[in-house]
Design an enzyme around this catalytic site. Structure first.
Site, PDB file in Angstrom:
ATOM      1  N   TYR A  47       0.867  -1.389   0.149  1.00  0.00           N
ATOM      2  CA  TYR A  47       0.194   0.276   0.308  1.00  0.00           C
ATOM      3  C   TYR A  47       0.725   1.426  -0.203  1.00  0.00           C
ATOM      4  CZ  TYR A  47      -4.381   2.105   0.372  1.00  0.00           C
ATOM      5  OH  TYR A  47      -5.484   3.430   0.223  1.00  0.00           O
TER       6      TYR A  47
ATOM      7  N   ARG B 108      -9.027  10.817  -8.034  1.00  0.00           N
ATOM      8  CA  ARG B 108      -7.919  11.260  -7.497  1.00  0.00           C
ATOM      9  C   ARG B 108      -7.032  10.194  -5.949  1.00  0.00           C
ATOM     10  NH1 ARG B 108      -6.997  12.383  -2.015  1.00  0.00           N
ATOM     11  NH2 ARG B 108      -8.597  10.824  -1.842  1.00  0.00           N
TER      12      ARG B 108
ATOM     13  N   LYS C  79      -6.151  -2.117  -0.753  1.00  0.00           N
ATOM     14  CA  LYS C  79      -6.695  -1.792   0.239  1.00  0.00           C
ATOM     15  C   LYS C  79      -7.667  -3.426   0.358  1.00  0.00           C
ATOM     16  CE  LYS C  79      -7.491   2.237   1.219  1.00  0.00           C
ATOM     17  NZ  LYS C  79      -7.572   3.418   2.394  1.00  0.00           N
TER      18      LYS C  79
ATOM     19  N   GLU D 277     -13.016   4.977  -2.920  1.00  0.00           N
ATOM     20  CA  GLU D 277     -11.877   4.853  -2.447  1.00  0.00           C
ATOM     21  C   GLU D 277     -11.672   6.318  -3.797  1.00  0.00           C
ATOM     22  OE1 GLU D 277      -8.408   5.067  -0.127  1.00  0.00           O
ATOM     23  OE2 GLU D 277     -10.659   3.143   0.176  1.00  0.00           O
ATOM     24  N   ASP D 278     -11.280   7.368  -3.318  1.00  0.00           N
ATOM     25  CA  ASP D 278      -9.750   7.973  -4.203  1.00  0.00           C
ATOM     26  C   ASP D 278     -10.994   9.149  -5.037  1.00  0.00           C
ATOM     27  OD1 ASP D 278      -7.754   8.086  -2.544  1.00  0.00           O
ATOM     28  OD2 ASP D 278      -6.803   6.585  -4.219  1.00  0.00           O
TER      29      ASP D 278
ATOM     30  N   ASP E 237     -13.632   5.931   2.844  1.00  0.00           N
ATOM     31  CA  ASP E 237     -12.631   5.702   3.674  1.00  0.00           C
ATOM     32  C   ASP E 237     -11.928   6.706   3.480  1.00  0.00           C
ATOM     33  OD1 ASP E 237     -10.627   4.199   5.091  1.00  0.00           O
ATOM     34  OD2 ASP E 237      -9.524   4.426   3.402  1.00  0.00           O
ATOM     35  N   ASP E 238     -11.930   8.059   2.642  1.00  0.00           N
ATOM     36  CA  ASP E 238     -10.960   9.236   2.568  1.00  0.00           C
ATOM     37  C   ASP E 238     -11.287  10.116   3.207  1.00  0.00           C
ATOM     38  OD1 ASP E 238      -8.915   8.266   0.727  1.00  0.00           O
ATOM     39  OD2 ASP E 238     -10.610   8.374  -0.951  1.00  0.00           O
TER      40      ASP E 238
ATOM     41  N   ASN F 174      -0.892  11.501   1.846  1.00  0.00           N
ATOM     42  CA  ASN F 174       0.488  10.875   0.897  1.00  0.00           C
ATOM     43  C   ASN F 174       0.212  10.753  -0.970  1.00  0.00           C
ATOM     44  OD1 ASN F 174       0.623   8.773   2.828  1.00  0.00           O
ATOM     45  ND2 ASN F 174      -1.950   8.039   2.679  1.00  0.00           N
TER      46      ASN F 174
END
Length: 634
Positions: free
Chosen positions: A182, A235, A253, A325-326, A348-349, A490
Site C-alpha cells: 500500500y 484523485r 485496500k 476510494e479516491d 475511507d478518505d 500521501n
C-alpha cells in the site's frame, strides 16, 4: 455434469484448462470445461460433442496440422484471421492446472500423499517444504530487491500464484510489507499500472458497459461478495487523476481487508469505474489501459454510478459493504450523501481517515493532558479528508460535552488554497466547507493563521508537500509545550513535513504522526519513532464489524466507536516512546477489538441483522477471521 467414455465430467464456466490433456487419455475423474465467451456459458452439450470428437487417446498416426502434431480439433489452425473461433480450454482438476490455481496452489508444500493423489509427480522438485520455510525464502527474495516497485511487483506475483502464501507472508511481516503493498509504493504502481499489469485482479467497468453492468458483475467468478472497494481514479492519493490505472488502490485496500481484518479473499471485489481521464500524459501514453477520452461528468457520470450501485445491490444483496476510494471531492461527498441512506457505504478518505486521526488525537491527549474540548484545531486542507476529520472531531466533542454540534465546530478552523475559511467567503464556498466558515478576519498564509488562531493541534491533509515550513512548526512550538502535528498527505513526497523536520524544528517536543511511514530519526542523542496515521488501523476492523453484525447502514456513532477502540489500544509503553498509535504487529487483535465495538454499536442502534447477538463479540470476530495456513487435500 456430462459423461465421456465412462468417466464423469463437470462443466464449469469459470476455470480454464490446458488442451494438452485432450491429447492423451484423461486419467483423473474430474475435468473442467470452460469458454471465455459469455455467450457460451451454457454450452455443455456442445462441448461434450467436441470432446467426443476429440477422442481422449490420440494415435501416433494422427493427422498433423500447422499447430503441430495433433488433429486441429477446433479448427483454430485452419481458420483465417477473419473467421471467429471458440476459445475452448480443457484441463483436469488436479495436476498442472492445480499448480496454476492461486486459491489452492501450495507450491513445494504439497505432501508426498497429495502429489500422488493429485497427479503432481514430476511437476514439482522432489523436496517438500513447509509453509513457514516458504515464507522465510520469499522474504529473503523480497529483501534482495532494492527498488520498492520491484518488491511490489514481486508481492503481486505471489498473490497471483499462491494466495495463502501471499497472505501469510503479509500477516507475519506486516510492518515491513505494508508500505510495499500500500502507500507509498502503491502510488508509483498506479502511475505505471499500464506497464506492469499482469493478470487483471478486479472488474473494470467503463462507459462501454453502460446498460450492462449487472451482466458484468456476473462475469466475476466469486458469487458471495461481502466487500467491494471501488474507485473512479480521479484523485489517487496525492497524485491526481490516474484514470483506469487507479485499480491498484482497490486491489491494495482489499489485500489489507484480508490480511489485517480477516475478510476472506474470495469475498472481496476490487472495482474501477472508468469514465475517462483528464490526465493528458495518460491520454497520450501508448501503454495506457483505460478509455482514451476526457472524463464524463454530470448526468452521464451519475447514471453510470447509479446503475453500478443498483446492480451491486441486486446481485449481492443489501449487506454488501461498498467502500468508495479516491473519488474527487465533488463526487465523494455527493455519493456518500446520495447512497448513505439506501446502501451500506463507507468512504475511507472521508470517514476512515477521520476515525484514525480522531483516535490519534485522543491518544495524544495522554501526553498533552486535558480533554478533547480543551484543544483548538487548525487544518491545512479542506477537502474530503480535512472536512471529514473536522466533522468527526466535532461530533466527539459534542458527545463528550453534551453541547450542540454547531458549538463544537467553533473549536476547529480550516485553511484551503485561498486562505482561512471565514464567514465573508460563505457565498463562494463549496457546500462541505460552509459549516467551517467562522467569524474571523481573512488570513491568506498558514503561518499567519497559526499565529492568530493559536492551535494546539495542526493537521495537514492538503496533498501538497512541504507546506508545514520551518516558520510554521517553530510557531507551533512557541505556542505549545508539546505541539501536536499531523502531516497526513500521501505518498511520502506529498507529506506536509517529514518526521525529521518536525522533531528538529520543534527541538524534539512535537507529537508527530504522518500518513506515510518515516524511519526513526535521531535528534540530540535521542531516537524519535513517529506514528503513522494509517487508515489501515481502522477500515479492516470496521468492515469486519459491519459484516459480523450483518449491518445494513453505516452510522457516525460506529466511526466514533472505532476511534475509541483504537485509542484504547495505545499503551503507556507506547506513550513513553512518543507513539500515539499501537504497533502494526498486533493489528489483527486490534482489528478484532475495533470490529467488536463497531458490531456492538450496530446492535445498539438496531442496524444489525445477524441475530442473536454473540455474547463475546471479540472472540466471535477472531473466530470469523480468515486463516492463510494451508489446508490438507484428500
Amino acid at each position: 455434469m456430462m459423461s465421456l467414455n465412462g468417466s464423469t465430467f463437470m462443466y464449469n464456466p469459470v476455470i480454464g484448462i490446458s488442451r494438452s490433456y485432450m491429447q492423451r487419455r484423461v486419467s483423473a475423474p474430474l475435468v473442467v470445461v470452460s469458454s471465455s465467451s459469455s455467450g457460451d456459458r451454457n454450452a455443455a452439450v456442445l462441448m461434450e460433442t467436441n470432446l467426443k470428437s476429440a477422442a481422449p487417446v490420440i494415435e501416433s498416426d494422427s493427422k498433423a496440422s500447422v499447430g503441430g502434431g495433433v488433429e486441429d480439433v477446433y479448427g483454430e489452425d485452419s481458420a483465417t484471421e477473419e473467421q471467429n473461433i471458440t476459445p475452448w480450454t480443457v484441463s483436469v482438476a488436479s495436476g498442472y492446472s492445480l499448480l496454476r490455481d492461486p486459491h489452492h496452489n501450495k507450491g513445494l508444500a504439497f505432501s508426498e500423499k497429495e502429489r500422488d493423489a493429485h497427479y503432481l509427480r514430476g511437476l514439482l522438485p522432489p523436496v517438500v517444504a513447509s509453509q513457514d520455510l516458504q515464507v522465510k525464502k520469499l522474504m529473503n527474495c523480497i529483501r534482495n530487491y532494492q527498488v520498492p516497485l520491484q518488491k511490489y511487483m514481486a508481492m503481486m506475483d505471489y498473490q497471483e500464484h499462491n494466495e495463502r502464501l501471499f497472505y501469510k507472508l503479509l500477516i507475519e511481516n506486516v510492518e515491513e510489507l505494508l508500505p510495499i503493498v500500500y502507500t507509498p509504493t502503491v502510488g508509483e504502481a498506479c502511475q505505471k499500472y499500464g506497464s506492469i499489469l499482469g493478470r487483471p485482479q478486479g472488474l473494470f467497468i467503463s462507459l462501454k458497459e453502460k446498460g450492462k453492468i449487472l451482466e458484468v458483475l456476473k462475469n466475476w467468478p466469486e458469487k458471495k461478495i461481502q466487500v467491494i472497494v471501488v474507485t473512479d481514479g480521479e484523485r489517487i492519493l496525492g497524485l491526481g487523476d490516474l484514470g483506469c490505472q487507479g485499480m491498484g488502490i482497490p486491489v491494495g485496500k482489499l489485500a489489507l481487508y484480508t490480511a489485517l481484518g480477516g475478510i476472506r479473499p474470495s469475498s472481496c471485489l476490487p472495482v474501477t469505474i472508468d469514465v475517462g481521464t483528464n490526465n493528458e500524459d495518460l491520454l497520450n501514453d501508448e501503454f495506457y489501459i483505460g478509455l482514451r477520452q476526457r472524463r464524463a461528468t454530470g448526468q452521464e457520470y451519475a447514471e453510470l454510478l447509479h446503475e453500478f450501485m443498483s446492480a451491486v445491490k441486486q446481485n449481492y444483496g443489501e449487506k454488501v459493504l461498498i467502500q468508495f476510494e479516491d473519488f474527487a471531492n465533488h463526487n465523494a461527498f455527493d455519493l456518500l450523501a446520495k447512497y448513505g441512506a439506501t446502501h451500506l457505504v463507507f468512504n475511507d478518505d472521508i470517514q476512515g481517515t477521520a476515525s484514525v486521526v480522531l483516535a490519534g488525537v485522543m491518544a495524544a491527549l495522554k501526553l498533552v493532558g486535558g480533554t478533547l474540548a480543551d484543544q483548538k484545531f487548525l487544518f491545512l486542507g479542506a477537502g474530503e479528508a480535512g472536512t471529514g476529520i473536522a466533522e468527526l472531531i466535532a461530533l466527539e466533542i459534542s458527545k463528550q460535552t453534551d453541547t450542540p454540534l454547531e458549538e463544537a465546530r467553533k473549536k476547529i478552523f480550516l485553511v484551503d488554497s485561498k486562505g482561512l475559511i471565514v464567514r465573508s467567503r460563505l457565498e463562494s464556498l463549496q457546500h462541505f466547507k460552509k459549516p467551517w466558515a467562522h467569524e474571523h478576519e481573512p488570513i491568506r498564509e498558514l503561518v499567519d493563521a497559526v499565529k492568530a488562531i493559536k492551535p494546539t493541534v495542526l493537521i495537514g491533509s492538503s496533498g501538497v508537500g512541504r507546506t508545514f515550513t520551518k516558520d510554521v512548526v517553530e510557531t507551533m512550538a512557541s505556542l505549545n509545550e508539546k505541539p501536536v502535528i499531523f502531516a497526513l498527505s500521501n505518498p511520502t513526497s506529498q507529506s506536509e513535513c517529514t518526521a525529521k523536520e518536525a522533531y528538529t524544528w520543534s527541538k524534539g517536543r512535537a507529537i508527530y504522526a504522518s500518513g506515510s511511514p518515516f524511519d526513526p530519526i535521531e535528534y540530540n542523542g535521542k531516537i524519535y519513532a513517529s506514528g503513522q496515521a494509517n487508515n489501515a488501523y481502522i477500515f479492516p476492523g470496521f468492515g469486519l464489524g459491519l459484516i459480523i453484525s450483518g449491518a445494513i447502514r453505516v452510522h457516525d456513532d460506529m466511526l466514533l466507536a472505532a476511534s475509541e477502540a483504537l485509542a484504547a489500544e495505545v499503551t503507556q509503553e507506547n506513550c513513553d516512546k512518543g507513539l500515539i498509535f499501537p504497533p502494526f504487529t498486533n493489528i489483527r487483535k486490534i482489528s478484532a477489538h475495533i470490529a467488536a465495538k463497531v458490531a456492538a454499536k450496530a446492535y445498539e442502534l438496531g442496524l444489525a441483522t445477524r441475530l442473536p447477538q454473540p455474547h463475546d463479540l471479540v472472540a466471535y470476530a477472531e473466530s470469523c477471521m480468515y486463516s492463510p495456513s494451508y489446508r490438507s487435500y484428500r
